[in-house]
Design a protein around this motif. Sequence first.
Motif, PDB file in Angstrom:
ATOM      1  N   LEU A 199      14.197   2.935  33.484  1.00 13.39           N
ATOM      2  CA  LEU A 199      14.031   3.741  32.109  1.00 13.39           C
ATOM      3  C   LEU A 199      15.659   4.800  33.207  1.00 13.39           C
ATOM      4  O   LEU A 199      16.180   5.340  31.835  1.00 13.39           O
ATOM      5  CB  LEU A 199      13.364   5.493  32.748  1.00 13.39           C
ATOM      6  N   ARG A 230      18.872   5.000  30.081  1.00 16.78           N
ATOM      7  CA  ARG A 230      19.520   5.774  29.239  1.00 16.78           C
ATOM      8  C   ARG A 230      20.759   5.847  29.780  1.00 16.78           C
ATOM      9  O   ARG A 230      21.728   6.006  28.185  1.00 16.78           O
ATOM     10  CB  ARG A 230      18.581   6.827  29.977  1.00 16.78           C
ATOM     11  N   GLU A 256      10.485   2.033  21.844  1.00 19.11           N
ATOM     12  CA  GLU A 256       9.350   1.873  22.712  1.00 19.11           C
ATOM     13  C   GLU A 256      11.217   1.281  24.437  1.00 19.11           C
ATOM     14  O   GLU A 256      10.903   0.823  24.599  1.00 19.11           O
ATOM     15  CB  GLU A 256       8.170   0.911  22.835  1.00 19.11           C
ATOM     16  N   GLU A 262       8.137   7.061  26.875  1.00 19.70           N
ATOM     17  CA  GLU A 262       9.202   7.817  28.075  1.00 19.70           C
ATOM     18  C   GLU A 262      10.711   7.716  27.907  1.00 19.70           C
ATOM     19  O   GLU A 262      11.481   8.575  27.818  1.00 19.70           O
ATOM     20  CB  GLU A 262       8.667   7.995  29.616  1.00 19.70           C
ATOM     21  N   LEU A 263      11.240   6.370  27.813  1.00 21.63           N
ATOM     22  CA  LEU A 263      12.649   6.099  27.235  1.00 21.63           C
ATOM     23  C   LEU A 263      13.237   7.236  26.249  1.00 21.63           C
ATOM     24  O   LEU A 263      13.769   7.418  26.263  1.00 21.63           O
ATOM     25  CB  LEU A 263      12.628   4.901  27.368  1.00 21.63           C
ATOM     26  N   ARG A 264      12.298   7.147  25.660  1.00 24.63           N
ATOM     27  CA  ARG A 264      12.586   7.815  23.803  1.00 24.63           C
ATOM     28  C   ARG A 264      12.362   9.208  23.865  1.00 24.63           C
ATOM     29  O   ARG A 264      14.286   9.822  23.503  1.00 24.63           O
ATOM     30  CB  ARG A 264      11.403   7.182  22.708  1.00 24.63           C
ATOM     31  N   THR A 265      11.757   9.633  24.641  1.00 29.98           N
ATOM     32  CA  THR A 265      11.103  10.825  25.308  1.00 29.98           C
ATOM     33  C   THR A 265      13.159  11.840  26.049  1.00 29.98           C
ATOM     34  O   THR A 265      13.737  12.236  25.809  1.00 29.98           O
ATOM     35  CB  THR A 265       9.915  11.612  25.881  1.00 29.98           C
ATOM     36  N   LEU A 266      13.287  10.482  27.657  1.00 29.57           N
ATOM     37  CA  LEU A 266      14.383  10.570  27.787  1.00 29.57           C
ATOM     38  C   LEU A 266      15.525  10.650  26.777  1.00 29.57           C
ATOM     39  O   LEU A 266      16.577  10.904  27.326  1.00 29.57           O
ATOM     40  CB  LEU A 266      14.398   9.747  28.847  1.00 29.57           C
TER      41      LEU A 266
END
Length: 317
Positions: A279, A283, A297, A300-304
Amino acid sequence: MSLLLLLQTRGRMTAQELAEELEVSVRTVYRDVESLGAAGVPVYADRGPLGGYQLLAGYRTRLTGLTADEAESLFLAGAPGPAAELGLGSVLAAAQLKLMAALPPELRSRAGRISERFHLDVPGWFRTVERPPHLSAIADAVWNARMIEIRYRRWGRTEVVRTLEPLGLVLKNGTWYLIARPPAGEPRTYRISRVLALEVLSDTFERPDAFDLGSFWAAYSEEFQARLYPEEATVRLSPLAYDLLGYYLGGAVAKRARESATEQDENGWRQATVPIESLTHARLELFRFGADLEVLEPPELRTLMAETATAVHAIYH
């Protein structure tokens, strides 16, 4: 000509060995050997279980059977940079001189033009060329099947001492790798620039009959890429981002992303699957595309990515 060159380079060979190497029948080998003898080539046969065909000692043929393209390709195949790093620069130059002298006049001028028109530069752009101090000695140990003892710095910067059987060398994008194994162990890969100390031992070893350097490296490369990029991300790409895949992510990752890409939507965007290392690494890699790439998708990566965009906006706001 192929049969003659095999006998010249390998020495005694049986009719069955020649047939298998040339992919012809044993009867064809018998016929061709007779033709060579009739043409004045001193080839003779030894009978018995250890017998076979061989040339009279000292006989060498001129390379009159080469085509123009074959002669030219031989000079193109010689890479002076890597040869010099292996300690073979002068040997390569001498071999090319002998090859040039052996060629018939009509091919000599064409082959000589290769070095004037083509130059092989192995490392990629903006890469520091590695010049490992122990490369020449390791190459000599590989050639003579001599055991070596190395002090080696692993990726975690820990140092280990290994006694190895050096099996082969690989030059990958300007970086030299040693393929070696501990006695009775499995072959492994070592980056030669990480060899801190080297001792060539007096002991020799027997190369494993089943080991093939090209096949080993192909399997290792495939396994290494799978291990390096164990996860995937689903993304949306603008036309610009799609064009920049190879520039930002590298050839292998970009190829897999393009193979998975959907057709363009009404705005020209595509959905694709991108291999990622982690991740954190993803990023850094994917944020380079700016607003031309959207991570779908994993969540977690989208949030990061969103958190990173917010932090960057706070800096420049």
